[in-house]
Design a protein around this motif. Structure first.
Motif, PDB file in Angstrom:
ATOM      1  N   GLU A 118      74.106  43.197  18.595  1.00 47.96           N
ATOM      2  CA  GLU A 118      73.574  44.251  19.877  1.00 47.96           C
ATOM      3  C   GLU A 118      71.962  45.192  19.682  1.00 47.96           C
ATOM      4  N   PRO A 119      71.526  45.650  20.947  1.00 46.23           N
ATOM      5  CA  PRO A 119      70.237  46.339  20.653  1.00 46.23           C
ATOM      6  C   PRO A 119      70.657  48.292  20.260  1.00 46.23           C
ATOM      7  N   CYS A 120      69.894  48.531  19.483  1.00 53.37           N
ATOM      8  CA  CYS A 120      70.519  50.042  19.248  1.00 53.37           C
ATOM      9  C   CYS A 120      69.458  51.185  19.155  1.00 53.37           C
ATOM     10  N   SER A 121      69.385  52.199  19.147  1.00 52.67           N
ATOM     11  CA  SER A 121      68.180  53.019  18.881  1.00 52.67           C
ATOM     12  C   SER A 121      67.703  52.899  18.106  1.00 52.67           C
ATOM     13  N   GLU A 122      68.217  52.366  16.835  1.00 48.71           N
ATOM     14  CA  GLU A 122      67.587  52.540  15.258  1.00 48.71           C
ATOM     15  C   GLU A 122      67.298  50.568  15.811  1.00 48.71           C
ATOM     16  N   LYS A 123      66.868  49.716  15.931  1.00 51.80           N
ATOM     17  CA  LYS A 123      66.497  48.840  15.697  1.00 51.80           C
ATOM     18  C   LYS A 123      66.536  47.964  17.604  1.00 51.80           C
ATOM     19  N   ASN A 124      65.240  46.972  17.764  1.00 53.22           N
ATOM     20  CA  ASN A 124      65.096  47.049  18.735  1.00 53.22           C
ATOM     21  C   ASN A 124      65.147  48.429  20.623  1.00 53.22           C
ATOM     22  N   PRO A 125      65.305  49.773  20.835  1.00 48.20           N
ATOM     23  CA  PRO A 125      65.435  50.262  21.541  1.00 48.20           C
ATOM     24  C   PRO A 125      64.777  50.312  22.085  1.00 48.20           C
ATOM     25  N   ALA A 126      63.568  48.981  22.528  1.00 47.71           N
ATOM     26  CA  ALA A 126      62.905  48.978  24.044  1.00 47.71           C
ATOM     27  C   ALA A 126      63.621  48.054  24.611  1.00 47.71           C
TER      28      ALA A 126
END
Length: 134
Positions: free
Chosen positions: A87-95
């Protein structure tokens, strides 16, 4: 009643009293024996249980330590070859948070973020971002 008859009945009563006394004492001895065996059984059971638990704990600790170390190695170093989701998260792949194009599957250790940006977008404003359909 004659003297010999009286002595005979006295002797019978004495024998009956002695037999009754004997059986009462035997009953007390048997009861004491059962109480003693119950106490010994309980002590042996407690001792065996305690020692067995201690032995199993001593045996299990090193095995579990090796298991946890192997689990860390397997998860960190070995690729199982099966795709899994990230799942995307604010640390990795925030866009990519909430984007309908986000794929987020790992194949052979490589994350495929989406078809337009396979490695993800570098900042938080991807030009291809579209709201995910619910």
């Amino acid at each position: 009643m004659e003297k010999w008859q009286k002595e005979f009945w006295d002797m019978i009563e004495t024998v009956a009293d002695e037999v009754e006394s004997f059986f009462l004492e035997m009953t007390e001895m048997v009861d004491s024996f059962f109480e003693l065996t119950e106490e010994i059984t309980e002590q042996v059971q407690n001792t065996i249980t305690t020692e067995l638990e201690q032995y199993l704990q001593e045996l299990a600790d090193p095995i579990m330590g090796v298991y946890w170390e192997l689990e860390d190695v397997i998860i960190d170093d070995v690729d199982l070859g099966f795709p899994y989701s990230v799942e995307p998260c604010s640390e990795k792949n925030p866009a990519c948070i909430g984007c309908r194009h986000y794929h987020g599957q790992v194949y052979s250790g490589n994350l495929l973020v989406c078809g337009m940006h396979p490695y993800g977008w570098e900042d938080e404003n991807c030009p291809d971002w579209e709201q995910e359909e619910l």
